[in-house]
Scaffold this active site. Structure first.
Site, PDB file in Angstrom:
ATOM      1  N   GLY A  91      11.962  -0.735  -6.358  1.00  0.00           N
ATOM      2  CA  GLY A  91      11.379   0.615  -6.316  1.00  0.00           C
ATOM      3  C   GLY A  91      11.950   1.470  -7.436  1.00  0.00           C
ATOM      4  O   GLY A  91      12.239   2.651  -7.262  1.00  0.00           O
ATOM      5  N   LEU A 128      13.867   8.573  -6.853  1.00  0.00           N
ATOM      6  CA  LEU A 128      15.291   8.273  -6.903  1.00  0.00           C
ATOM      7  C   LEU A 128      15.554   7.066  -7.806  1.00  0.00           C
ATOM      8  O   LEU A 128      16.497   7.056  -8.597  1.00  0.00           O
ATOM      9  CB  LEU A 128      15.750   7.966  -5.470  1.00  0.00           C
ATOM     10  N   ILE A 152       6.273  -2.143  -8.059  1.00  0.00           N
ATOM     11  CA  ILE A 152       4.943  -2.755  -7.956  1.00  0.00           C
ATOM     12  C   ILE A 152       4.072  -2.403  -9.164  1.00  0.00           C
ATOM     13  O   ILE A 152       3.009  -2.967  -9.357  1.00  0.00           O
ATOM     14  CB  ILE A 152       4.197  -2.389  -6.652  1.00  0.00           C
ATOM     15  N   ARG A 153       4.531  -1.409  -9.973  1.00  0.00           N
ATOM     16  CA  ARG A 153       3.791  -1.065 -11.201  1.00  0.00           C
ATOM     17  C   ARG A 153       4.715  -1.115 -12.401  1.00  0.00           C
ATOM     18  O   ARG A 153       5.925  -0.926 -12.271  1.00  0.00           O
ATOM     19  CB  ARG A 153       3.229   0.366 -11.096  1.00  0.00           C
ATOM     20  N   ASP A 176       6.679  -6.827  -5.522  1.00  0.00           N
ATOM     21  CA  ASP A 176       6.305  -6.174  -4.268  1.00  0.00           C
ATOM     22  C   ASP A 176       7.313  -6.689  -3.241  1.00  0.00           C
ATOM     23  O   ASP A 176       7.383  -7.905  -3.002  1.00  0.00           O
ATOM     24  CB  ASP A 176       4.875  -6.582  -3.892  1.00  0.00           C
ATOM     25  N   TYR A 193       7.540   7.009   9.370  1.00  0.00           N
ATOM     26  CA  TYR A 193       8.620   6.848   8.390  1.00  0.00           C
ATOM     27  C   TYR A 193       9.985   6.887   9.086  1.00  0.00           C
ATOM     28  O   TYR A 193      10.832   6.012   8.871  1.00  0.00           O
ATOM     29  CB  TYR A 193       8.493   7.985   7.378  1.00  0.00           C
TER      30      TYR A 193
END
Ligand code: SER
Length: 315
Positions: free
Chosen positions: A10, A15, A37-38, A51, A140
């Protein structure tokens, strides 16, 4: 001494992007593998697409780069999680599970970000203690509370060196948040510096705990660099720096941008915010690894505005 190789999962996020840079300063550019993921917007060092629900790709990368520590930051935040509960559960729980399994098999140190969203309306709202009622009311929060317990389980059962912080809302000029309830506290600065009025999605008196990015990054590194014997909390440490309302933040910004205008149009995020704490007791973090925040509301506001003015070239 064993050389550390770091994996950030991530790494393009609010962050993750800032933490990756800080980790590269500490461990060296090529010893920190950024994944997301990008593709990232800029080439700042080693990067691979990942991922986190893809366990085989996670394992392949960990072996290829001889990873010794993982910062697992990929998550779906509070507001987006309400709109897509299945995705939030999948990423937040199965992603963590994959990281925990890898940490167990390869004996890696693991960082897991938790949040003030693990608290709910039965939790004491002021000075919320470390050990308290955890009945979260968002997808969440439920996923992060479960995640904290999984972390402690892997530590107790398998000896995994997993460490975690319950971040308050994180405010920084370097990156934008995505899909959270505390996002207003970053967006508002961008409007103020551009000279535009801001419409806040929370009521003016909604008090929430927040932290400046510099403090959040430093807390993360200090926790991860602390000797294992000092870590007494293996669910997740409460972390505090400041607490304020949108009205108080607006006043602090007006000291620098006197004619700044803010309107209020609360939406579904108001209920989420009201189920969270107003302020946090972080005695355990202070005691165990000497946590001290450096920024309060005034210090954070000034620093945000100076840096955003540079970014928007309106100095
Ligand atoms: N900043 C997060 C959110 O608003 C809380 O951890 O969802």
């Amino acid at each position: 001494m064993k050389k550390d190789n770091i994996l950030v999962i991530g790494a393009n996020g609010q962050l993750g992007s800032v933490l990756t840079r800080a980790l590269r300063d500490q461990f060296g550019r090529n010893n920190v593998l950024a994944t997301d993921i990008r593709m990232p917007l800029e080439d700042e060092g080693p990067f691979e697409l990942l991922d986190v629900v893809d366990r085989r790709q996670l394992e392949r990368l960990a072996r290829k780069y001889r990873i010794t520590q993982i910062y697992h930051l990929a998550a779906i935040l509070s507001a987006k999680g309400e709109q897509n509960p299945k995705l939030a559960w999948d990423v937040n729980i199965n992603g963590l599970f994959n990281a925990l399994e890898l940490a167990r098999e390869e004996k890696l140190r693991l960082f897991f970000p938790s949040t003030i969203a693990v608290f709910g309306s039965h939790t004491p709202r002021k000075n919320t203690p470390q050990e308290t009622i955890i009945h979260p009311e968002t997808v969440y929060g439920i996923s992060k509370a479960a995640g904290e317990n999984w972390c402690q389980y892997y530590h107790l059962k398998f000896g995994v060196d997993v460490r975690s912080l319950r971040y308050p809302g994180v405010i920084g000029y370097q990156s934008m948040p995505g899909g959270g309830t505390t996002d207003y506290a970053v967006e508002i600065f961008h409007y103020a510096v551009r000279g535009e009025p801001y419409n806040c999605f929370l009521k003016p008196e909604t008090r929430l705990p927040m932290i400046y990015m510099d403090d959040a990054i430093r807390a993360t590194l200090e926790l991860m660099n602390a000797p294992a014997r000092q870590i007494t909390v293996r669910t997740s440490y409460n972390l505090a720096a400041m607490s304020f309302t949108p009205a108080e933040l607006t006043e602090a910004i007006r000291k620098h941008v006197p004619d700044f205008e803010v309107g209020y149009e609360p939406d579904f995020r108001q209920n989420i915010a009201e189920s969270w704490s107003e302020s946090i007791d972080d005695t355990a973090a202070r005691r165990d690894w000497n946590w001290r925040p450096a920024y309060d509301l005034e210090g954070m506001t000034e620093d945000m505005i100076v840096h955003l003015k540079e970014q928007y070239l309106v100095v």
